[in-house]
Design a protein around this motif. Structure first.
Motif, PDB file in Angstrom:
ATOM      1  N   LEU A 169      -7.132 -12.066   2.824  1.00  0.00           N
ATOM      2  CA  LEU A 169      -8.211 -11.104   3.068  1.00  0.00           C
ATOM      3  C   LEU A 169      -7.837 -10.132   4.191  1.00  0.00           C
ATOM      4  O   LEU A 169      -8.086  -8.925   4.091  1.00  0.00           O
ATOM      5  N   ARG A 170      -7.244 -10.645   5.259  1.00  0.00           N
ATOM      6  CA  ARG A 170      -6.873  -9.768   6.388  1.00  0.00           C
ATOM      7  C   ARG A 170      -5.782  -8.780   5.979  1.00  0.00           C
ATOM      8  O   ARG A 170      -5.824  -7.597   6.355  1.00  0.00           O
ATOM      9  N   TYR A 171      -4.791  -9.266   5.245  1.00  0.00           N
ATOM     10  CA  TYR A 171      -3.716  -8.371   4.837  1.00  0.00           C
ATOM     11  C   TYR A 171      -4.261  -7.253   3.957  1.00  0.00           C
ATOM     12  O   TYR A 171      -3.873  -6.089   4.095  1.00  0.00           O
ATOM     13  N   ALA A 172      -5.165  -7.600   3.042  1.00  0.00           N
ATOM     14  CA  ALA A 172      -5.762  -6.576   2.185  1.00  0.00           C
ATOM     15  C   ALA A 172      -6.510  -5.548   3.020  1.00  0.00           C
ATOM     16  O   ALA A 172      -6.416  -4.335   2.782  1.00  0.00           O
ATOM     17  N   ALA A 173      -7.255  -6.029   4.012  1.00  0.00           N
ATOM     18  CA  ALA A 173      -7.999  -5.103   4.881  1.00  0.00           C
ATOM     19  C   ALA A 173      -7.050  -4.180   5.633  1.00  0.00           C
ATOM     20  O   ALA A 173      -7.315  -2.980   5.793  1.00  0.00           O
ATOM     21  N   GLU A 174      -5.927  -4.731   6.100  1.00  0.00           N
ATOM     22  CA  GLU A 174      -4.953  -3.915   6.828  1.00  0.00           C
ATOM     23  C   GLU A 174      -4.338  -2.834   5.943  1.00  0.00           C
ATOM     24  O   GLU A 174      -3.813  -1.831   6.451  1.00  0.00           O
ATOM     25  N   SER A 175      -4.394  -3.034   4.626  1.00  0.00           N
ATOM     26  CA  SER A 175      -3.813  -2.073   3.698  1.00  0.00           C
ATOM     27  C   SER A 175      -4.679  -0.830   3.515  1.00  0.00           C
ATOM     28  O   SER A 175      -4.251   0.128   2.850  1.00  0.00           O
ATOM     29  N   ALA A 176      -5.880  -0.826   4.078  1.00  0.00           N
ATOM     30  CA  ALA A 176      -6.801   0.299   3.869  1.00  0.00           C
ATOM     31  C   ALA A 176      -6.201   1.623   4.321  1.00  0.00           C
ATOM     32  O   ALA A 176      -6.491   2.674   3.733  1.00  0.00           O
ATOM     33  N   ARG A 177      -5.397   1.596   5.352  1.00  0.00           N
ATOM     34  CA  ARG A 177      -4.792   2.831   5.864  1.00  0.00           C
ATOM     35  C   ARG A 177      -3.408   3.070   5.283  1.00  0.00           C
ATOM     36  O   ARG A 177      -2.676   3.941   5.743  1.00  0.00           O
TER      37      ARG A 177
END
Length: 492
Positions: free
Chosen positions: A122-130
């Motif tokens: 979940l965190r890695y996916a969130a970090e991919s937003a940018r």
């Protein structure tokens, strides 16, 4: 919330699970339920609704209605909710791990590892937003540019396997949502409560209705309806090759976008120049973690004849020391997921022995004493002389491993490639030429060199051949949750 679920799953009663559609909990359109058992005890720990076509349609319609507004949010705003969900997973890690133990049976420390992976996905996916990028390509025309944009597919349906019920849901949910899709999870009927727990957390955080939905029931009913729905745009599934073929056929009429991570039959190659102690430990971990119920498990060993004796002596000693027992006591090996799964293992072993294999370590089905209830199988090691032996070709998915000697690296590579599967492979050698040869010649999507199993979130987990198509993780996995839109922009 989650503590109440855990208390019901581990107490004297049974937890009554529900589906979550468009922000509401529901029993669905049918009164039929599926009973979920604890594989360590055989006790019924809960029930879930047997969803059908009406429930699938309701979930997909809710996701379709919510998708435009969700996609209109800046990716960073979508990511904030994924971060909040990751924080909630971390906060409730102990409870979530015990839910995994109750329905899936893996040892508690391994369940804690799975919950940690859930948070990481979940965190890695969130970090991919940018990191959502497109391209501007020069045109052949004057005063024109070609814009290539990454845009969401729409509604993503995720079908998950029972071996990692929490982590597999998060592995698909995170990138799907950050890309601007909405999500319908069909949790496996053996292990539905991890997915239900995850959506409970999402609902508590404040995910918009329809963005994350969970339906339950059998794959041939609610799963089939989700796959064939006109409103589902991308199907991502982790499971057996048999189930993958069925989804492939069912989705053909509507030409659905598919991402299928299917079975595996990983070869474990150990050469004469390998670090034998490291290879032995890796082979044990890669075979027996989660009772061998991992698609990347060490499923067959090819050992150079110069070191085969030493390797097997150490491997058998290490394997003999493994403890099978109550998952909450942190054994090395917990139960198998179900009785039919144990039956399958027994049949493969019997057929392999009939084909001339030798027993190096005799384990087998456990039925007495502490193992009188539940589904138990102790480690078994076989020595085979022919790569056509059933244990060398069929996916075992349990604590049984066959070994075969080879006289050269080229022979090992040829035998490793002699399989319909192409997910993962292992190579132990200190010879750089051999490693480069493996990189070129091994027909697998994922190769572990001088290390044990366990892919990383920034890598790319993908299979070849009958092991599937598409893939998960990293930038390449994220890219699969987008489609491309090309614009020819002329300002003449």
């Amino acid at each position: 919330m989650l503590q109440e679920m855990l208390s019901a799953l581990t107490g004297a009663g049974a937890y009554r699970g529900q589906m979550f559609i468009n922000g509401h909990w529901t029993d669905g359109s049918s009164r039929d339920v599926y009973e979920v058992e604890n594989p360590a005890t055989g006790r019924i720990i809960g029930t879930i609704p047997q969803g059908g076509a009406d429930d699938a349609a309701a979930a997909v319609d809710a996701a379709q209605s919510a998708q435009p507004a969700w996609a209109a949010l800046p990716p960073f705003e979508r990511a904030k909710l994924l971060v909040a969900l990751a924080d909630a997973v971390k906060e409730h890690a102990g409870v979530l791990a015990r839910i995994v133990v109750a329905e899936q049976g893996k040892p508690l420390n391994q369940a804690m590892g799975e919950v940690g992976a859930t948070e990481t996905f979940l965190r890695y996916a969130a970090e991919s937003a940018r990191r959502i990028e497109g391209d501007i390509v020069p045109s052949d025309s004057v005063n024109e540019e070609v814009w290539i944009r990454r845009v969401p597919h729409g509604v993503v349906v995720g079908l998950t396997a029972w071996n990692f019920p929490a982590a597999l849901a998060a592995r698909k949910l995170g990138p799907a949502l950050v890309a601007g899709n909405t999500f319908v999870l069909k949790a496996h009927e053996f292990t539905p409560f991890s997915g239900i727990a995850l959506v409970q957390l999402a609902d508590h955080i404040g995910f918009p209705p329809g963005v994350f939905n969970v339906v339950t029931g059998a794959g041939r009913t609610v799963g089939e309806a989700l796959v064939t729905s006109p409103a589902s745009d991308l199907i991502t599934m982790t499971g057996s090759t048999r189930a993958g073929r069925e989804i492939y056929r069912s989705s053909a009429d509507r030409i659905k976008v598919l991402r299928l991570e299917l079975g595996g039959k990983a070869p474990f190659i150990v050469m004469d120049d390998a670090d034998i102690d490291a290879a032995v430990e890796s082979a044990v971990v890669a075979r027996f973690s989660n009772c061998g119920q991992i698609c990347t498990c060490n499923e067959r060993m090819y050992l150079h004849d110069a070191i085969a004796g030493e390797f097997l002596d150490k491997f058998l000693a290490r394997t003999s020391s493994l403890r099978v027992g109550d998952p909450l006591s942190n054994p090395d090996i917990g139960p198998k997921i179900s009785g039919p799964e144990v039956d399958k293992i027994e049949a493969i072993v019997e057929d392999t022995l009939a084909a001339g294999a030798e027993v190096l370590l005799r384990g087998g089905r456990l039925r007495d004493g502490a193992y009188a209830k539940g589904h138990w199988y102790s480690p078994t090691v076989l020595k085979v002389r022919d790569n056509t032996a059933p244990a060398m070709q069929k996916e075992i998915f349990g604590p049984v491993v066959p070994a075969m000697t080879v006289s050269s690296f080229e022979e090992a590579l040829a035998l490793a490639n002699d399989s319909e599967y192409g997910l993962s492979a292992y190579v132990y050698s200190q010879n750089f030429r051999r490693l480069m040869q493996a990189a070129r010649d091994l027909q697998f999507g994922e190769i572990y060199v001088n290390r044990t199993s366990g892919e990383l979130v920034q890598g790319f987990h993908n299979g070849w051949g009958q092991s599937g198509l598409g893939g998960e993780d990293g930038k390449y996995g994220l890219d699969g949750y987008f489609r491309k839109k090309t614009m020819y922009v002329n300002w003449s």
